[in-house]
Enzyme design. Structure first.
Site, short mmCIF file in Angstrom:
data_model
loop_
_atom_site.label_atom_id
_atom_site.label_comp_id
_atom_site.label_asym_id
_atom_site.label_seq_id
_atom_site.Cartn_x
_atom_site.Cartn_y
_atom_site.Cartn_z
N TYR A 85 70.97 -53.70 -27.84
CA TYR A 85 71.06 -52.61 -27.31
C TYR A 85 69.29 -52.25 -26.09
O TYR A 85 69.11 -51.50 -26.01
CB TYR A 85 70.63 -50.99 -28.75
CG TYR A 85 71.96 -51.15 -29.72
CD1 TYR A 85 73.05 -50.45 -29.13
CD2 TYR A 85 72.54 -52.08 -30.41
CE1 TYR A 85 73.89 -49.99 -29.77
CE2 TYR A 85 73.81 -51.53 -31.70
CZ TYR A 85 74.71 -51.06 -30.78
OH TYR A 85 75.76 -50.57 -31.64
N LYS B 210 78.98 -39.10 -35.41
CA LYS B 210 78.46 -40.32 -34.92
C LYS B 210 79.47 -40.98 -33.77
O LYS B 210 79.04 -41.67 -32.82
CB LYS B 210 79.10 -40.58 -36.68
CG LYS B 210 78.12 -42.18 -36.38
CD LYS B 210 77.91 -42.67 -37.48
CE LYS B 210 77.71 -43.75 -37.26
NZ LYS B 210 77.80 -45.15 -37.65
N GLN C 282 69.06 -47.01 -32.41
CA GLN C 282 68.86 -46.30 -31.27
C GLN C 282 67.11 -46.19 -30.71
O GLN C 282 67.08 -46.09 -29.70
CB GLN C 282 68.73 -44.38 -31.94
CG GLN C 282 68.52 -43.22 -31.92
CD GLN C 282 68.09 -42.04 -32.65
OE1 GLN C 282 67.23 -42.01 -33.03
NE2 GLN C 282 69.12 -41.86 -33.49
N ALA D 279 70.78 -59.36 -25.30
CA ALA D 279 71.96 -58.47 -24.28
C ALA D 279 72.41 -56.97 -25.92
O ALA D 279 73.26 -57.05 -25.19
CB ALA D 279 73.03 -59.29 -24.08
N VAL E 242 69.19 -69.04 -27.84
CA VAL E 242 67.41 -69.31 -27.86
C VAL E 242 67.50 -70.24 -28.80
O VAL E 242 67.06 -69.59 -30.02
CB VAL E 242 67.14 -67.49 -27.35
CG1 VAL E 242 65.39 -68.01 -27.31
CG2 VAL E 242 66.81 -67.08 -26.38
N ASP F 190 64.80 -54.67 -32.84
CA ASP F 190 64.26 -54.97 -34.46
C ASP F 190 63.13 -55.89 -34.82
O ASP F 190 62.40 -56.03 -35.86
CB ASP F 190 65.91 -55.39 -35.12
CG ASP F 190 66.53 -54.75 -35.56
OD1 ASP F 190 66.62 -53.74 -35.10
OD2 ASP F 190 67.52 -55.30 -36.37
N GLU G 158 77.62 -47.67 -45.17
CA GLU G 158 78.93 -46.88 -44.07
C GLU G 158 79.85 -48.73 -44.53
O GLU G 158 81.07 -48.57 -44.23
CB GLU G 158 78.10 -47.87 -42.97
CG GLU G 158 77.21 -46.34 -42.06
CD GLU G 158 76.96 -46.65 -41.05
OE1 GLU G 158 76.70 -47.22 -40.59
OE2 GLU G 158 77.68 -45.44 -40.33
P1 NAD Z 1 68.05 -51.22 -45.31
O1 NAD Z 1 66.45 -52.25 -45.72
O2 NAD Z 1 67.64 -49.96 -44.53
O3 NAD Z 1 68.59 -51.18 -47.20
C1 NAD Z 1 68.61 -52.43 -47.91
C2 NAD Z 1 68.84 -51.81 -49.20
O4 NAD Z 1 69.05 -53.09 -50.02
C3 NAD Z 1 67.24 -51.01 -49.80
O5 NAD Z 1 67.56 -49.71 -50.20
C4 NAD Z 1 67.00 -52.08 -50.71
O6 NAD Z 1 66.59 -51.53 -51.70
C5 NAD Z 1 68.45 -53.00 -50.99
N1 NAD Z 1 67.82 -54.33 -52.09
C6 NAD Z 1 67.02 -54.90 -51.47
N2 NAD Z 1 67.06 -56.20 -52.43
C7 NAD Z 1 67.59 -55.72 -53.40
C8 NAD Z 1 68.27 -56.18 -54.72
N3 NAD Z 1 67.70 -57.62 -54.47
N4 NAD Z 1 69.25 -55.75 -55.33
C9 NAD Z 1 70.37 -54.80 -54.23
N5 NAD Z 1 69.30 -54.42 -53.93
C10 NAD Z 1 68.14 -54.16 -53.20
O7 NAD Z 1 68.67 -52.74 -44.97
P2 NAD Z 1 69.86 -51.98 -44.17
O8 NAD Z 1 70.42 -51.08 -44.69
O9 NAD Z 1 70.47 -53.31 -43.68
O10 NAD Z 1 69.22 -51.05 -42.41
C11 NAD Z 1 68.68 -52.60 -41.65
C12 NAD Z 1 68.13 -50.91 -40.96
O11 NAD Z 1 69.16 -50.48 -39.47
C13 NAD Z 1 67.48 -49.73 -40.90
O12 NAD Z 1 66.59 -49.54 -40.26
C14 NAD Z 1 68.26 -48.63 -40.37
O13 NAD Z 1 68.10 -47.37 -40.72
C15 NAD Z 1 69.56 -49.24 -39.99
N6 NAD Z 1 70.99 -49.05 -39.72
C16 NAD Z 1 70.87 -47.91 -38.97
C17 NAD Z 1 71.69 -47.09 -38.50
C18 NAD Z 1 72.51 -45.92 -39.00
O14 NAD Z 1 72.00 -44.95 -37.38
N7 NAD Z 1 73.80 -45.50 -39.22
C19 NAD Z 1 73.36 -48.32 -39.71
C20 NAD Z 1 73.35 -50.16 -40.31
C21 NAD Z 1 71.69 -50.30 -40.10
#
Ligand code: NAD
Length: 393
Positions: free
Chosen positions: A12, A375, A314, A10, A80, A296, A168
């Site tokens: 997005y 936002k 989104q 449940a 699940v 995802d 963030e």
């Molecule tokens: P991400 O995959 O976008 O970022 C992970 C970061 O961790 C990368 O920059 C990567 O280089 C780094 N990384 C990976 N291995 C590493 C290591 N061993 N040591 C140090 N750094 C390392 O993951 P996320 O931030 O969890 O986001 C997941 C998804 O959710 C993304 O697609 C993101 O766009 C989305 N998201 C969107 C929002 C928003 O729209 N405001 C907010 C949160 C997440």
């Protein structure tokens, strides 16, 4: 006889899929059941706020009974455990089983640890309100303990990964940790707030103008960036980076990436190496037209670049709506339509008062208060769309 549409998750994607399916089908045509571990929908894009103590968990959760009240969508609370594609059943962790005619898999993602030694055991993640609560109380415990130990490791807080989740979160921590310190009589000057990122720069996919702006905003509030150096090992009281540097800390919050849900990976559906299911243009799993995978856990490829779309809330929501439309087409014998994502932009908060982002198809750059308002506006728009504005706990 009514067909049984079972929706797993449940979040997005799942909520939008349930609402849209019900919009197109009467109760005689379809019984809809949504299965979720928690009795609430979580605004996981806002988790950084309770994790840093700005908001309470109840501010970012919506009880499913209130949200779905009067909508003729059944809720089944449970975890699940597995999907049996051949029998068209879903097994729950409590041993019960649900039979489906159409299945929507919207289980979200799990943290990707990339096989880094000790990381899973010795880090926090931010995937649910429970994780947020755990992080917030751990941080307060560390600050309180510092008063006794004066151990700098107690006041060193590291966030691994500087993608959107990591940035963030660290923005919020930069604002809130000094407030906790004041509350506990600890000098905030002793706090170390570290962003560890493997790539040379933060926020992959953002233009330099915005990443520079984000770095300047966060550095001014005490965040230290260790970029271009991956984390390679995590122990209970120290992190090791690839260049040999050791960070003494009891707090590593891992936001280094995500992968498809393990239930999807073990389901027998065709998955790619990051555990996401391969789907067709109408969001159906390869070889299983009765199974839709959205959000995802699905591998959605951008036809122009050949690369997967980043798994955002989104996108999950848009996939949910499209999936609902396909389900009622399918059950009414209509044609299925391909899914086309509409990029509305990406906004990242940098704490209580600052944000950056790119808006619209033309990726117009916005910063500061206007970005923060946008936002907040997108959250309110989402809540209005799902009928959740006044349904919060
Ligand atoms: P991400 O995959 O976008 O970022 C992970 C970061 O961790 C990368 O920059 C990567 O280089 C780094 N990384 C990976 N291995 C590493 C290591 N061993 N040591 C140090 N750094 C390392 O993951 P996320 O931030 O969890 O986001 C997941 C998804 O959710 C993304 O697609 C993101 O766009 C989305 N998201 C969107 C929002 C928003 O729209 N405001 C907010 C949160 C997440």
């Amino acid at each position: 006889m009514a067909k049984h549409v079972v929706i797993l998750g449940a979040g997005y994607g799942g909520i939008q899929a349930a609402l849209e399916t019900r919009r197109g089908l009467t109760a005689d045509a379809a019984k809809i059941t949504i299965v979720n571990r928690e009795p609430f929908h979580q605004l996981i894009t806002e988790l950084h706020q309770p994790a840093a103590g700005r908001l309470q968990e109840k501010n970012i959760t919506i009880p499913l009974d209130k949200l779905l009240s009067g909508k003729r969508i059944g809720v089944c609370l449970g975890e699940v455990a597995s999907i049996q594609l051949d029998k068209r059943t879903v097994a729950l962790a409590d041993g019960s089983e649900l039979k489906y005619d159409i299945l929507v898999v919207a289980l979200g993602s799990e943290s990707e640890y990339f096989g880094i030694e000790g990381l899973k055991e010795n880090s926090f993640v931010l995937k649910s309100v429970h994780d947020a609560t755990r992080i917030r109380s751990h941080i307060e415990d560390c600050i309180e303990r510092y008063k006794v130990t004066e151990d700098p490791a107690d006041l060193t807080f590291a966030v691994g990964g500087a993608g959107l989740t990591g940035i963030e979160l660290i923005g919020e921590l930069a604002d809130m940790i000094p407030i906790f310190c004041k509350k506990h009589g600890v000098d905030p000057k002793n706090v170390k707030l570290l962003s560890v990122e493997a790539m040379p720069t933060i926020l992959p996919g953002f233009p330099e103008s915005l990443t520079d702006r984000a770095k300047a905003s966060l550095s001014a509030r005490g965040v230290e960036f260790l970029t271009g150096v991956p984390l390679v090992k995590m122990e209970p009281d120290q992190a090791t980076l690839k260049d040999g540097r050791i960070i003494q800390t009891h707090t590593m919050i891992w936001t280094g990436g995500v992968r498809g849900h393990s239930v999807v990976q073990n389901s027998g559906l065709e998955v790619e190496p990051r555990g996401r299911a391969r789907i067709n243009d109408s969001l159906q799993a390869e070889g299983h037209p009765e199974v839709f995978v959205i959000g995802d856990s699905a591998l959605l490829l951008n036809k122009e670049t050949g690369r997967p779309y980043p798994p955002t809330a989104q996108l999950a929501g848009q996939m949910g709506i499209h999936c609902g439309q396909q389900i009622y087409s399918l059950l009414k014998g209509g044609e299925l339509e391909p899914f086309t994502p509409h990029t509305q932009g990406t906004l990242a908060s940098l704490g209580r008062k600052d944000a950056i982002g790119m808006v619209g198809e033309r990726r117009l750059e916005v910063t500061g208060k206007p970005a923060a308002w946008l936002k907040e506006g997108s959250k309110l728009r989402y809540l209005t769309q799902i009928g959740g504005l006044f349904a919060r706990a």
